[in-house]
Design an enzyme around this catalytic site. Structure first.
Site, mmCIF file in Angstrom:
data_model
loop_
_atom_site.group_PDB
_atom_site.id
_atom_site.type_symbol
_atom_site.label_atom_id
_atom_site.label_comp_id
_atom_site.label_asym_id
_atom_site.label_seq_id
_atom_site.Cartn_x
_atom_site.Cartn_y
_atom_site.Cartn_z
ATOM 1 N N ARG A 75 40.363 31.950 55.742
ATOM 2 C CA ARG A 75 39.730 32.916 54.839
ATOM 3 C C ARG A 75 39.654 34.309 55.456
ATOM 4 N NH1 ARG A 75 34.105 30.535 53.622
ATOM 5 N NH2 ARG A 75 34.318 30.230 55.863
ATOM 6 N N SER B 225 31.133 33.216 50.300
ATOM 7 C CA SER B 225 31.953 32.026 50.551
ATOM 8 C C SER B 225 33.438 32.323 50.376
ATOM 9 C CB SER B 225 31.520 30.875 49.641
ATOM 10 O OG SER B 225 31.652 31.228 48.290
ATOM 11 N N GLU C 64 32.551 30.441 35.673
ATOM 12 C CA GLU C 64 33.955 30.354 36.089
ATOM 13 C C GLU C 64 34.939 30.575 34.943
ATOM 14 O OE1 GLU C 64 31.616 28.081 36.924
ATOM 15 O OE2 GLU C 64 31.331 28.760 38.976
#
Lengths: 316, 288
Positions: A14, A41, A62
């Site tokens: 990430r 995150s 979402e």
């Protein structure tokens, strides 16, 4: 006394993702990030600090997130839609299909912390179905980088691709497996990361390093294992699969996903059409029990020892 | 006999200088030809969603005929207004207004839902110029419209985004996610229109899931909102050209499903029923 073998340095992909995205955003105002309360995150904190207006946090929503991504692409932007992979692919699957793939909008769907990365949080948070689901969607590239270098290269590639794509970005720390590769990531191309004659291990993402370890053990047993890093799941490198079948006569696939429909199924589809050979497919067999990522990978045989055992079974 | 007589074209430039009454009259004439086109298309295809096509016709005719800044010669002109038909099953009405505005030929309408036609039962932007989003599954148009409105704001451009939803579609949770996000962001370049015909595929909306009071719901999410007669061209025009207020605009357009054809109006069974030859003749007569 045994010599102490230093553990290789490992990385969270990430970070490489975030750095590559910020670099692109600096050179192109059209690059924006869309997320669902997942700034932290998805490692977008630095992006948000540098480009506060270009970080669009739609909240815990979402379906809206993916639709907004498509709308931003409609409006001339290049959205990187970032969310934990189980929710991005599960909750918004129809938006991925209709709003992104069927529309053909240049949206980069970034499935963060996929597979078993959320270990102890359990099957609701595991994203082991994503490869199966997304392989079944037309006109969507599916990419699984194996290390930070591949991740950064895949981000740059997706930026320039002009069509919808999905990047599976893990948080499970892995060593650099691209060292010495002339091109860390090439769309639609497999990387043969180790040559071999007797069997081919075809794997992807964070498991490439485990397959390489298994190949060391197999060499000690007199079995020469080829290792292929299949970072491009859709489209898949059929030539590399056919060559592996012809030249090594046996294939073991290893993936951090349901074996139904994922990498193993994709490889088998090619193998049965062009050069049938015996295969074993290692993956996640179902909802996981409680345990860390490391524990669960080992538990399901997605480990150095598990891969060796599968090869011995196949060759035996 | 050609099944589709070429209809006149209409664009906002044609209405310049007209009084509000003259403008409304021109839109009413155009809307009738759109309704006739819908009936002919569904007759030719023996498929379609006639009830919703006829309820949304006046909204679409007003937008395409009088409001939307578009260039049929450059369908992807970056600064165009965006229009998204979230109730994508009413594609026959959309294709008809795209022909009215000059994006596609009238003759193409004859191919509606025929094998390999560009005109699928739900619109496809990759095949039909003027279509912004491939809709069909409900609850998708508004989130895309919110993204488009954010894009306009981010790029400092003044294009506007219009989206039309069915009222039954307001049962989809994704719409409320998008309504919340748009209200929070005060996207006053966004207009969402609910085609409030009070019927969904299988029943009356209020017998399925109570939607009323819809305007209160929009308002509670931070939108400007009002109810309007969805067949009143003058009122629709006035609302769609109103100056931005600092909030997104939610329009509850009260309509009659099947509007303009007596035996189809307000009957739940006509959601996607196909008229027979006799009914087609009668419908075209009523819409003459």
């Amino acid at each position: 006394m045994n010599a102490v073998v230093p553990k290789p340095q490992t990385f969270d992909c990430r970070q490489a993702f975030a750095e590559a995205l910020i670099a692109l955003a600096r050179q192109d105002d059209r690059v924006v990030a869309v997320c669902n309360d997942s700034v932290g995150s998805s490692n977008l904190t630095a992006f948000q600090k540098e480009f506060p207006d270009r970080l669009i946090n739609v909240g815990i929503a979402e379906q809206d997130m993916v639709g907004v991504g498509a709308g931003l692409a409609n409006g001339g932007f290049i959205p990187f839609v970032c969310s934990a992979s189980p929710f991005l692919t599960g909750r918004s699957l129809e938006q991925v299909k209709a709003d992104c793939a069927y529309n053909g909008y240049h949206v980069v769907l970034c499935g963060m912390s996929p597979g078993l990365a959320y270990g102890e949080l359990g099957p609701t948070h595991h994203s082991i179905e994503d490869l199966s689901w997304l392989r079944a969607i037309s006109d969507l590239a599916v990419i699984v980088p194996a290390d930070p270098e591949q991740t950064a290269e895949a981000v740059r590639w997706a930026y320039g691709y002009d069509k919808p794509s999905f990047l599976r970005i893990s948080r499970f720390k892995v060593p650099d497996v691209s060292a010495g590769q002339s091109s860390p990531f090439s769309f639609g191309k497999a990387n043969v990361v180790r040559q071999g004659r007797d069997v081919t291990l075809i794997t992807t993402g964070i498991l490439v390093t485990r397959a390489l370890d298994a190949a060391d053990d197999l060499a000690a047993l007199g079995i020469s294992a080829r290792v292929i890093n299949m970072s491009s799941i859709v489209p898949i490198d059929e030539a590399a699969i056919i060559a592996a079948a012809r030249e090594t006569g046996a294939i073991v696939t290893v993936e951090e996903a349901m074996v139904e429909g994922g990498l193993g199924a994709a490889v088998a589809q090619t193998v049965v059409r062009h050069h049938p050979v015996k295969m074993r497919m290692l993956g996640v067999p179902g909802f996981a029990p409680t345990g860390s990522t490391e524990f669960l990978l080992d538990h399901f045989g997605l480990s150095r020892a598990g891969i060796v055992a599968a090869v011995k079974d196949l060759k035996g | 006999m050609k099944p589709f007589d070429p209809e006149k074209s209409l664009a906002p430039a044609d209405l310049a200088g007209l009084s509000p009454t003259e403008r409304a009259a021109a839109l009413a004439t155009a809307a009738k030809s759109i309704r006739r086109s819908v009936v002919r298309m569904i007759n030719a295809a023996q498929l379609g969603h006639i009830g919703g096509d006829l309820s949304v016709t006046d909204i679409l005719t007003t937008l395409f005929g009088a409001v939307l800044k578009l260039d049929p010669a450059a369908p992807l002109w970056p600064e165009r207004d965006r229009f998204i038909l979230s109730k994508g099953h009413c594609a026959a009405a959309l294709y008809s207004v795209l022909a009215l505005r000059g994006f596609i030929e009238w003759d193409l309408l004859e191919t509606f839902m025929q094998p390999l036609s560009r005109l699928n039962g739900h619109p496809n932007r990759r095949k039909v110029p003027g279509v912004e989003a491939n809709t069909g599954p409900l609850g998708h148009g508004l989130p895309i419209a919110v993204g488009s409105a954010i894009a306009a704001r981010l790029s400092g451009k003044n294009w506007r985004t219009f989206v039309v939803m069915g009222d039954g579609e307001m049962q989809e949770g994704s719409n409320w996610e998008a309504i919340m996000a748009a209200g929070h962001r005060k996207l006053d370049n966004l207009v969402a229109i609910v085609d409030r015909n009070r019927l969904q595929q299988g029943a009356r909306t209020e017998d399925t899931n109570t939607l009323d009071p819809l305007t209160d719901k929009f308002a509670a999410f931070g939108w400007d909102t009002l109810e309007i007669d969805g067949h009143d061209h003058a009122a629709l025009y006035e609302l769609f050209t109103r100056a931005p207020s600092g909030k997104p605009l939610g329009v509850v357009a009260n309509t009659t499903k099947g509007k303009g054809v007596s035996f189809i109006e307000n009957r739940v069974e006509w959601h996607h029923k196909v008229p027979n030859a006799e009914q087609v003749a009668l419908a075209l007569k009523e819409l003459a």
